[in-house]
Structure formats: C-alpha cells, structure tokens
Design an enzyme around this catalytic site. Structure first.
Site, PDB file in Angstrom:
ATOM      1  N   ARG B  63     -57.294   1.666 -32.424  1.00  0.00           N
ATOM      2  CA  ARG B  63     -56.384   0.595 -32.001  1.00  0.00           C
ATOM      3  C   ARG B  63     -54.942   0.856 -32.389  1.00  0.00           C
ATOM      4  NH1 ARG B  63     -59.523  -4.065 -33.465  1.00  0.00           N
ATOM      5  NH2 ARG B  63     -61.074  -2.450 -33.501  1.00  0.00           N
ATOM      6  N   THR B  64     -54.700   1.320 -33.590  1.00  0.00           N
ATOM      7  CA  THR B  64     -53.301   1.493 -33.987  1.00  0.00           C
ATOM      8  C   THR B  64     -52.622   2.560 -33.123  1.00  0.00           C
ATOM      9  OG1 THR B  64     -53.881   0.881 -36.242  1.00  0.00           O
ATOM     10  CG2 THR B  64     -51.769   1.955 -35.928  1.00  0.00           C
ATOM     11  N   LYS B  91     -55.730  22.524 -43.270  1.00  0.00           N
ATOM     12  CA  LYS B  91     -55.358  23.139 -42.008  1.00  0.00           C
ATOM     13  C   LYS B  91     -54.476  24.367 -42.233  1.00  0.00           C
ATOM     14  CE  LYS B  91     -52.752  21.659 -37.967  1.00  0.00           C
ATOM     15  NZ  LYS B  91     -51.372  21.333 -38.295  1.00  0.00           N
ATOM     16  N   ARG B 113     -49.908   8.406 -39.325  1.00  0.00           N
ATOM     17  CA  ARG B 113     -50.985   7.904 -40.193  1.00  0.00           C
ATOM     18  C   ARG B 113     -51.496   9.078 -41.007  1.00  0.00           C
ATOM     19  NH1 ARG B 113     -55.860   4.032 -38.734  1.00  0.00           N
ATOM     20  NH2 ARG B 113     -54.110   2.629 -38.992  1.00  0.00           N
ATOM     21  N   HIS B 141     -49.478  -0.573 -44.616  1.00  0.00           N
ATOM     22  CA  HIS B 141     -49.673  -0.579 -43.170  1.00  0.00           C
ATOM     23  C   HIS B 141     -48.745  -1.656 -42.626  1.00  0.00           C
ATOM     24  CE1 HIS B 141     -51.292   0.065 -39.343  1.00  0.00           C
ATOM     25  NE2 HIS B 141     -52.583  -0.123 -39.556  1.00  0.00           N
TER      26      HIS B 141
END
Lengths: 428, 318
Positions: B63-64, B91, B113, B141
């Site tokens: 959703r965000t 990574k 995020r 948030h």
C-alpha cells in the site's frame, strides 16, 4: 645520547612527587630527578609550563593487525598512541587470525618489534577462535610473553569454561579480562535501552545485560580465587557489584573507558555511527556512577578501548555499523577536559588511573618515574586549547564521537624507552 | 494559510518531529484539496509535470509504495519503482552509492523504505534531492501518521478532546512512534496497551499512559488504533503464542461497547485478520481502514506537491 627534561612540573603518584624539577634520562632509564640538572652532551626537552608524568598505559586497544589492516595496523595504531601521549598499549586478540596460540603471540611480537612506535603488550585469547568453547593454550602464550588473556568483544557465556579459564590462567599468574555482557539479553540491540532508544526506534541493550554478566564473573572469581579484570564497565549496577566484591576480598579489578565516563547515549542521536560502541554509551546516571567508581578506586584504571574502523565500515545504516570508536589520540585531552578540569579527578588520580595503576595491575616495569625505571614519560599541557578533528589523526580511522569538540589539555610529548617519539602532537 | 508561514519546498520529510505544527496543518489542509482531485472522474492534475520521483523500497510494501506511486502519477510526475530484495549490505552496493546513482539520474525526490532506523536521515544527508521517509526500521513513518491525523480530523471536531488507544506491538512499530508524536502534539490523550514485552522502555515519558489490558486502554476511547503484529519479528519470544495473543490482546466486537458510541477503529495495514483484530470489527461500521488507504494517497499527493513545488498553483481546486 641522554635526554634532559627541563623545568617541568614532575608528577609521579607512585612516589608522591609533585614538584618543578629536571629529569635526566640515561640509557633508557630514569637516571636523576632534581631541582636543577646541568646537562652536557644531552638532548633537552623544555617542559616549562608542562607536566612531566610517567608514560601513560592503555590496557585496552585494538591494533587490528593481523587481518584488519584496512582499519588499523601496528604502525598506524602505535603512531596514534604516540600522538595521544600513550607510551604503552595492550592489543586485543580479536584479530584474524585470533591470537590464540604461542606462535601467533611470538609472530605478533616480532612484528611489533619492527613496526611499533610505542611499547605494545600482547593480550592472548582465552578460548580458541574466541568461540567460548575450548580453552586456548594460555600456558604457552604466557611463556611467549602474553600479558593477559581476553575474549574481548564476546562474553564467555559458558560458566564452566569461564571457571576453568580463571583457574588455569591464575596458575600462570595471568589475569582474565572479561567483556561482560549477556548476549542473550543484548541480542538484537544496537544502543543503550532507555528513553533515547525508544525515541530513535533503535532496539536497545539494557544495562542489566552487563550487570548479569559481571555478577556471574565475580561469583566465579570468588569461587576460584583467581584474578578477574572487568573490561569497559559502563553501568551503575556493575560498579556496585565490583565495589561489593572488592569489599569482601574478591580479586577483581576493573576498567572504564574515557567515552563511558564522558558521553551519554544522546551522542547517538542523529544515528551517529561514530558513537556506536560496545558496551553502548549509557545515560547520565550510569556515567555518574562510573565516574564515582573511578574516583573511589572501585574501577582501577581508565582505558581507551581504541577500536578503529574504516570510513567504509562506519558509513552505513546505523544497525549495520560495527561497534567501536578510536580513542588513543583523544583520551588524554578528553580526560583532562571532562575529568580533571571539572574537578572530578585530581591530576594525581588521573595519572594513577592511566599510568601507575595499569602498571601495578599487570605487573609492568613502568608507570613511575623512580630512579632506574624504564624511561617512558608522557608530557602534558594541561591548558592547551584545541579542537578535535578526526581527519588529523594518525589512526587510519578518522571517526570519533568527539569530533569538533573543543578541548582544554593535550599530550605535548611522549618518550618511550628514553627516546622522544612525539613532540607537540607530531610523531617523530 | 499563508505559505510564508509554512513552506515545505525542498524539505526532506524524515519524521513527524521535524515538522512544525503549522507545517503539519499545511499538509493536512492541502491533502483535503488533493482528496477532491482523487474523487473526480478525471484524476489528473499535472502539478508535478516534469518532476521525477523514485520509490526505493528495501522492504516489501504494497500500500505505501502504490500509494506514493499513484500520488505522483495523479499529479503528472514520472515515477519509477525500485524494489530491493535484500539490504544494501548483502547486495554489495552501499546505500550511499545507490543513492548517488539515483540522484545522478536527475531525480527530484526519493521515497525510501528501509529496515534500519535512521536510514532516511542518512539519505537526506547524502542527497540534495528531496527524501521522503516511507518507513525506516522501527523509527518513523511520517506519511502514515499524517494520513491518520487527516483521517481522524475528518471525523472528529476537537482533536484535543480525543482519547486514543493504540493497541499491540508498540515496540517494533514505527507507526506507533510517529503516531504517538502526532496524536500527543495535537492534544489527544493517548493510551497504549499490549503484552509488556512489546512496550518499549520509558515510553510513558513520551506522555502516554501504558495499560496492561486492552480493555483499560479502550475505555471511553474515541479512536482505537490497532497495530499489525509483525510476525517476522516475534521469533525471540515476546509473547507465547498467536492463539493467546488473539484471545487476550486481539480487538473484538465485544470490546467496542467499552469505547465511546461513535468510536473509530483504525489499522495501518496490512491486517493479520483474526489476530490483532477480528474480521467483524475490521469490516464493521466503525472501521476506517479503507478510508485510511484512500486518504493515504491524498496526503502523499500533498507532501509531494508541497516539497517539490513552491505551492503557487494550489488555487486550482478552490
């Protein structure tokens, strides 16, 4: 050639000396201390307005060699020590490979002999690979010249192993240095647990993690009668446990770092990885308790826990950053500013905790200016005003939680075995 | 409101605390206008034409991320989504290098995020582009908190008279951390409840009342805010079982009568249906969960608009 330190205020707690005097050094030994010494064919160090103290000893340093030379090595680390006025450092065993056998102790000492700018004493590992499972060959390492044993960075959680370690090392007259932190309670934490961690959202490590480990360690020291040294005490509870243990005769000693005596967990605000250390910086209440412990002798010595990391290591998200901050080039300045000039410690007490006491604790032939003693000398400028700038460090690590802080006081000279290794901050 | 009093142009939105009350009001007021655009047939107002926005998500999100993407697109910006399956460390590329690379592509805003607290601050220090925190670890948030404020304000008149209960896993919740600041600073009384191991140290110093039982927190509440139990974080034994959690700490229909008759039930999503909230409450007439999602788009449109422009074209909707 002989060296004559002229006109300094000579302060040596070991002989209750505090007077303006000249100090003559000959053949690497303190030869004479007198109100006025005429020297011919001597090198002169003019110490007018400065304090002449026994060389400072840091019993808790990470030189990172072998294995992590990107963070620090023997040369850079000992130059950092010299620059900061530290004439002896003890290097911790958590290198790669871990210093857990006599051949590694000997090999490291051989490298030190070639590369070090100051004296270095080698600390061996208590358990193989610092895994906390099997005892390392401490007897062999002791014979190869290890000064003490520690699995620094990790607590030996297995009580049976730790008991054996204490008993075994004591037969060689060696001290076990414990990094006391219950990992099951500290797991997943990245800073001190409290209001600041709650606000920042960073998972916390409660002070109880240290208290629990210190309590267990003391109980086993009591059981075995062996000597225990508690590394980097950071909590009120640990100070009290050590105080009580000493009162009933347990052979426990302890150290506190300069940063745990002068910074609180608010240094982390802004997600400052330079202030991410282990154990974590605590609240003012704990800082106060640690200071009181150092003042009253519960905590015997002050150390740096110089734990360098490269920019790359620390330039990451807070959780991912490794623990550790450099301290060799700032410890004297910070201690003078925040402990001496504030009246928390007298000059004599500060010199004791940073020179005479570590020498006594680990049975070294230094930490005093008695005639015939090894000529390790630290010259202090009590009032020099300067600003800490990491980029000027000799250490490979330029990140310090004291960055940009104005300080009053600095090491103005360092003499190791009768030779000047640092003057006015410049390593020679 | 006069934009001289509160301008957000070029500002990073890292946490609620970094926004003044006036700035929060400006965002909420602008969001009201954005909501009108959302409810038009033609949901496009090219206020951000020529702007490019990247969503950089190091954690899964539906959703965000979608909400930000649509917010940007409704306003005519170009939006690119980057989902990073693993953290920067595993990574191989450092976060700094990733950010520099994205900025070099002339990005106006990076919406990030990240699983680590403070990562948004790190990005903001590294970049000139606007950085909007879409959730950093357990820390903040802010856009969720603003959309929750916006949603409550549309239903309740005097914020300072409200009693708000926040239930569940406060410890791991960035939503709770941001909402406590938002609710308290607009004057509401805030009570929190959940299993004690999920209550962070010294949180009462943030001006909240800590209750052991959800019944006590809910009593006479105007708003019940239920947090998601982050099952992935529960491995270390903060409470015994989800079964027991649901029975003792889950919000159920019978609890609602303890609250005010016009109580509102909210949840930031995604919901563990039947765990922290029962389906009948979730879909019941007190629930604002879907409205929160809609308002999320409006609030994010407002934030993008206010940070990426000088706000001079706001008259369009009047």
């Amino acid at each position: 050639m002989n060296l004559l330190i002229k006109n300094g205020r000579v302060v040596d707690p070991s002989q209750g000396l505090d007077a303006i005097a000249d100090v003559l050094i000959s053949d690497g030994k303190i030869a004479k201390i007198d109100g006025h010494i005429e020297g011919s064919n001597v090198e002169v160090f003019d110490a007018k307005g400065l304090v002449v103290a026994p060389g400072f000893i840091d019993a808790h340093t990470h030189l990172r060699e072998p294995g992590y030379e990107g963070k620090e090595d023997i040369e850079s680390g000992t130059k950092a020590a010299a620059a900061g006025g530290i004439t002896t450092v003890f290097c911790m065993a958590n290198t790669d490979p871990v210093i857990d056998s006599s051949i590694l102790v000997s090999g490291l000492k051989e490298r030190i002999a070639r590369k070090a700018a100051v004296n270095v004493e080698v600390i061996g590992a208590v358990t193989k690979g610092l895994k906390g499972e099997e005892l390392a060959e401490m007897g062999d390492m002791a014979e190869a010249g290890a000064i003490a044993f520690s699995d620094d960075g990790r607590w030996i959680a297995n009580s049976r192993i730790f008991r054996s370690a204490l008993e075994y090392a004591s037969a060689f007259d060696k001290i076990i240095i414990s990094h006391a932190e219950d990992e099951t309670l500290a797991a997943g934490g990245y800073m001190n647990e409290g209001l600041t961690s709650t606000k920042l959202g960073i998972p916390g490590i409660p002070a109880a993690a240290e208290d629990i480990a210190v309590a267990r360690d003391i109980i086993l020291a009591e059981l075995t009668g062996a000597r225990l040294h508690v590394a980097h005490v950071s909590t009120k509870g640990a100070v009290e446990l050590i105080r009580q243990a000493k009162a009933r005769g347990v052979k426990v000693t302890a150290e506190a770092t300069v940063h745990h005596m002068t910074l609180t967990d608010s240094a982390v605000v802004g997600y400052n990885t330079a202030a991410k250390v282990s154990p974590p910086l605590r609240t003012a209440e704990h800082v106060e308790a640690v200071r009181r412990g150092v003042k009253d002798g519960t905590i015997d010595i002050i150390v740096t826990d110089h734990a360098p990391h490269s920019f790359k290591d620390k330039d990451v998200e807070f959780r991912y950053a490794p623990n550790g901050a450099v301290g060799l080039e700032t410890s004297i300045a910070v201690a003078l500013t925040d402990l001496y000039h504030t009246g928390i410690l007298t000059l004599e007490e500060m010199i004791d905790r940073m020179s005479a006491a570590p020498s006594r604790l680990f049975s070294l032939d230094r930490g005093n200016l008695k005639i015939g003693s090894r000529a390790d000398v630290t010259i202090l400028d009590l009032n020099k005003e300067w600003t800490i700038e990491g980029r000027k460090f000799y250490s490979k690590s330029k990140l310090t939680p004291f960055e940009g802080k104005r300080r009053r006081g600095k090491a103005a000279g360092a003499i190791v075995n009768g030779k000047i290794v640092m003057k006015d901050g410049i390593v020679l | 409101m006069n934009k001289a009093e509160a301008s957000l142009k070029g500002r990073d939105i890292l946490d609620l605390a970094s926004l003044t009350l006036k700035e929060r009001e400006l965002i909420l007021e602008t969001a009201g206008k954005m909501k009108d655009i959302l409810n038009r047939d033609m949901k496009k107002e090219p206020l951000l034409r020529g702007k490019s926005i990247i969503t950089l998500f190091y954690e899964a999100s539906t959703r965000t991320r979608t909400s930000f993407e649509l917010a940007g697109k409704y306003l005519g910006a170009d939006v690119v989504n980057i989902a990073v399956a693993s953290s920067s460390v595993s990574k191989g590329e450092s976060l700094r290098d990733t950010l520099y690379t994205l900025q070099a592509m002339k990005t106006d805003a990076i919406i990030m995020r990240h699983p680590v607290e403070g990562a948004a601050d790190y990005a903001a220090k590294a970049l000139d582009a606007v950085v909007i925190n879409a959730g950093d670890g357990q820390r903040a948030h802010p856009t969720q908190a603003l959309l929750d404020l916006f949603t409550i304000k549309r239903h309740k008149k005097n914020f300072s008279d409200l009693k708000i209960a926040i239930l569940g896993d406060i410890r791991h919740s960035r939503v709770a951390r941001s909402n406590i600041v938002g609710f308290r600073e607009f004057g509401a009384e805030v009570r929190i409840a959940g299993p004690r191991p999920l209550i962070p140290a010294e949180i009462e110093k943030l001006g909240v009342v800590v209750c052991d039982r959800i019944e006590d927190a809910i009593a006479e509440a105007d708003v019940i805010y239920v947090l998601r139990i982050q099952l992935e974080r529960q491995k270390v034994g903060f409470f015994p079982t989800t079964r027991e959690y649901s029975r003792i700490f889950g919000l159920k229909e019978r609890h609602l009568k303890l609250a005010k008759p016009d109580v509102l039930v909210m949840h930031p999503g995604p919901v563990n249906r039947g765990l922290e909230i029962s389906p009948d409450v979730m879909y019941g007439d007190k629930s604002l969960i879907e409205e929160q999602v809609e308002n999320g788009v409006a609030v994010r449109m407002a934030i993008l608009y206010l940070t990426l422009t000088d706000g001079e074209h706001l008259e369009f909707a009047n």
